[in-house]
Design a protein around this motif. Structure first.
Motif, PDB file in Angstrom:
ATOM      1  N   ILE B  12       0.856  -1.430   0.071  1.00 34.38           N
ATOM      2  CA  ILE B  12       0.105   0.003  -0.004  1.00 34.38           C
ATOM      3  C   ILE B  12       1.120   1.334  -0.048  1.00 34.38           C
ATOM      4  O   ILE B  12       1.730   1.385   0.810  1.00 34.38           O
ATOM      5  CB  ILE B  12      -0.928   0.183   1.217  1.00 34.38           C
ATOM      6  N   LEU B  13       0.633   2.065  -0.827  1.00 33.11           N
ATOM      7  CA  LEU B  13       1.552   3.399  -0.996  1.00 33.11           C
ATOM      8  C   LEU B  13       0.549   4.686  -0.870  1.00 33.11           C
ATOM      9  O   LEU B  13      -0.656   4.480  -1.428  1.00 33.11           O
ATOM     10  CB  LEU B  13       2.195   3.406  -2.478  1.00 33.11           C
ATOM     11  N   LYS B  14       1.061   5.733  -0.411  1.00 33.13           N
ATOM     12  CA  LYS B  14       0.342   6.921  -0.522  1.00 33.13           C
ATOM     13  C   LYS B  14       0.687   7.571  -1.572  1.00 33.13           C
ATOM     14  O   LYS B  14       1.771   7.450  -2.252  1.00 33.13           O
ATOM     15  CB  LYS B  14       0.816   7.771   0.787  1.00 33.13           C
ATOM     16  N   ILE B  15      -0.172   8.495  -2.080  1.00 31.28           N
ATOM     17  CA  ILE B  15       0.074   9.393  -3.313  1.00 31.28           C
ATOM     18  C   ILE B  15       1.486  10.020  -3.293  1.00 31.28           C
ATOM     19  O   ILE B  15       1.660  10.683  -2.231  1.00 31.28           O
ATOM     20  CB  ILE B  15      -1.149  10.361  -3.344  1.00 31.28           C
ATOM     21  N   GLY B  16       2.000   9.851  -4.236  1.00 38.79           N
ATOM     22  CA  GLY B  16       3.452  10.651  -4.072  1.00 38.79           C
ATOM     23  C   GLY B  16       4.543   9.804  -3.769  1.00 38.79           C
ATOM     24  O   GLY B  16       5.664  10.231  -3.874  1.00 38.79           O
ATOM     25  N   GLN B  17       4.291   8.694  -3.002  1.00 38.39           N
ATOM     26  CA  GLN B  17       5.517   7.866  -2.813  1.00 38.39           C
ATOM     27  C   GLN B  17       6.066   7.147  -3.987  1.00 38.39           C
ATOM     28  O   GLN B  17       5.409   7.187  -5.056  1.00 38.39           O
ATOM     29  CB  GLN B  17       5.246   7.000  -1.561  1.00 38.39           C
ATOM     30  N   SER B  18       7.282   6.412  -3.717  1.00 42.02           N
ATOM     31  CA  SER B  18       7.791   5.590  -4.741  1.00 42.02           C
ATOM     32  C   SER B  18       8.068   4.274  -4.296  1.00 42.02           C
ATOM     33  O   SER B  18       8.289   4.220  -3.093  1.00 42.02           O
ATOM     34  CB  SER B  18       8.992   6.352  -5.081  1.00 42.02           C
ATOM     35  N   MET B  19       8.177   3.565  -5.018  1.00 48.99           N
ATOM     36  CA  MET B  19       8.509   2.141  -5.002  1.00 48.99           C
ATOM     37  C   MET B  19       9.279   1.164  -6.066  1.00 48.99           C
ATOM     38  O   MET B  19       8.949   1.658  -7.073  1.00 48.99           O
ATOM     39  CB  MET B  19       7.572   1.306  -4.275  1.00 48.99           C
ATOM     40  N   THR B  20       9.741   0.312  -5.837  1.00 52.36           N
ATOM     41  CA  THR B  20      10.384  -0.571  -6.811  1.00 52.36           C
ATOM     42  C   THR B  20       9.759  -2.109  -6.611  1.00 52.36           C
ATOM     43  O   THR B  20       9.812  -2.548  -5.470  1.00 52.36           O
ATOM     44  CB  THR B  20      11.862  -0.577  -6.808  1.00 52.36           C
ATOM     45  N   LEU B  80       6.180   8.631  -8.780  1.00 51.89           N
ATOM     46  CA  LEU B  80       5.143   9.434  -7.925  1.00 51.89           C
ATOM     47  C   LEU B  80       3.959   8.686  -7.902  1.00 51.89           C
ATOM     48  O   LEU B  80       3.379   8.722  -8.978  1.00 51.89           O
ATOM     49  CB  LEU B  80       5.157  10.723  -8.626  1.00 51.89           C
ATOM     50  N   ALA B  81       3.715   7.843  -7.211  1.00 51.99           N
ATOM     51  CA  ALA B  81       2.530   6.865  -7.133  1.00 51.99           C
ATOM     52  C   ALA B  81       1.268   7.622  -7.117  1.00 51.99           C
ATOM     53  O   ALA B  81       1.128   8.564  -6.628  1.00 51.99           O
ATOM     54  CB  ALA B  81       2.368   5.897  -5.918  1.00 51.99           C
ATOM     55  N   ALA B  82       0.373   7.164  -8.017  1.00 53.17           N
ATOM     56  CA  ALA B  82      -0.974   8.009  -8.309  1.00 53.17           C
ATOM     57  C   ALA B  82      -2.079   7.051  -8.105  1.00 53.17           C
ATOM     58  O   ALA B  82      -1.812   5.503  -8.312  1.00 53.17           O
ATOM     59  CB  ALA B  82      -1.019   8.533  -9.626  1.00 53.17           C
ATOM     60  N   PRO B  83      -3.079   7.204  -7.616  1.00 53.46           N
ATOM     61  CA  PRO B  83      -4.441   6.236  -7.378  1.00 53.46           C
ATOM     62  C   PRO B  83      -4.515   5.442  -8.726  1.00 53.46           C
ATOM     63  O   PRO B  83      -4.902   4.282  -8.693  1.00 53.46           O
ATOM     64  CB  PRO B  83      -5.498   7.054  -7.159  1.00 53.46           C
ATOM     65  N   SER B  84      -4.360   6.006 -10.074  1.00 51.34           N
ATOM     66  CA  SER B  84      -4.620   5.343 -11.130  1.00 51.34           C
ATOM     67  C   SER B  84      -3.591   4.215 -11.406  1.00 51.34           C
ATOM     68  O   SER B  84      -3.883   3.152 -12.349  1.00 51.34           O
ATOM     69  CB  SER B  84      -4.362   6.194 -12.422  1.00 51.34           C
ATOM     70  N   THR B 111      -1.771  -1.024  -3.968  1.00 50.38           N
ATOM     71  CA  THR B 111      -2.901  -0.031  -4.041  1.00 50.38           C
ATOM     72  C   THR B 111      -2.471   1.233  -3.257  1.00 50.38           C
ATOM     73  O   THR B 111      -1.383   1.499  -2.702  1.00 50.38           O
ATOM     74  CB  THR B 111      -3.823  -0.417  -2.613  1.00 50.38           C
ATOM     75  N   VAL B 112      -2.926   2.157  -4.144  1.00 51.14           N
ATOM     76  CA  VAL B 112      -2.265   3.604  -3.853  1.00 51.14           C
ATOM     77  C   VAL B 112      -3.563   4.532  -3.383  1.00 51.14           C
ATOM     78  O   VAL B 112      -4.621   4.467  -4.084  1.00 51.14           O
ATOM     79  CB  VAL B 112      -1.688   4.332  -5.184  1.00 51.14           C
ATOM     80  N   THR B 113      -3.380   4.985  -2.281  1.00 51.23           N
ATOM     81  CA  THR B 113      -4.306   5.887  -1.405  1.00 51.23           C
ATOM     82  C   THR B 113      -4.056   7.412  -1.052  1.00 51.23           C
ATOM     83  O   THR B 113      -2.552   7.353  -1.101  1.00 51.23           O
ATOM     84  CB  THR B 113      -4.767   5.103  -0.355  1.00 51.23           C
TER      85      THR B 113
END
Lengths: 112, 113
Positions: B12-20, B80-84, B111-113
């Protein structure tokens, strides 16, 4: 890129034979036709592959007419466990930098 | 052989976070792919690679980056994670032959929230 068209869904009963047809009018000379099965929460799994005529393995048969513009996956005597989404994929695995793109798939539901 | 291994299974990521998202295969396959699958939909190709050091865009590359420094690994980066981008991500690999089928991992549910 060869675009594929399949029925969105199909219903069947246990013990029946199921045939799912995929249209691929712009298939290229070197393209293979591959079918995959996907269960919920899992990645697709290879079922069968062919280039022309008929191919049969332990789980399915694949019929390909001479013009190769369509193919039919045949599942003999389906069971409840065959309920899944089936994808037809047309392209060349491996070499050529081929963008292997999937169509929408066919949701098969098997009932008692 | 383990085949294609993806980690993590869930995130689960928050909007704007990054991950690999990690993907590794032990079949010595040259070709590797990243797909995303939205609920009730088919698979869409994000990026693919034909070998170490070579990558190319698929159908939906925007918002993602990839690298391929080794034959075994093909990580997918979200900057930059987005809900889409909420989706299930599948990695796949295939061998050299024209008739080589795709081998898929079990996916990462993001999931991006």
């Amino acid at each position: 890129l060869a675009k594929t068209t399949q029925p969105i869904s199909m219903d069947s009963y246990e013990g029946q034979e199921v045939n799912i047809t995929c249209s691929h009018n712009n298939i290229a000379t070197n393209d293979y036709i591959t079918w995959y099965q996907q269960f919920p929460s899992q990645g697709p799994r290879f079922i069968i592959q062919g280039y022309k005529t008929k191919v049969t393995n332990e789980v399915a048969s694949l019929f390909i007419p001479a013009d190769r513009k369509s193919s039919t996956l045949s599942l003999p005597r389906v069971s409840l466990s065959d309920t899944a989404v089936y994808y037809c994929l047309v392209g060349r695995g491996g070499g050529g930098g081929n963008k292997l793109t999937f169509g929408t798939g066919t949701q098969l539901k098997v009932e008692l | 052989n383990a085949g294609v291994t993806q980690t993590p299974k869930f995130r689960i990521l928050k909007i704007g976070q990054s991950m690999t998202l990690q993907c590794t295969q032990d079949m010595n396959h040259n070709y590797m792919y990243w797909y995303r699958q939205d609920p009730g939909m088919g698979l869409k190709l994000i990026y693919y690679s034909v070998g170490a050091g070579i990558t190319d865009k698929g159908e939906v590359p925007n918002g993602y980056n990839v690298s391929r420094s080794t034959t075994e690994d093909f990580p997918l980066r979200l900057e930059l994670a987005a809900p889409s981008q909420t989706s299930v991500y599948f990695c796949a690999s295939s061998g050299q032959g024209r008739d080589s089928p795709l081998h898929f991992g079990n996916g990462t549910r993001l999931t991006v929230t």
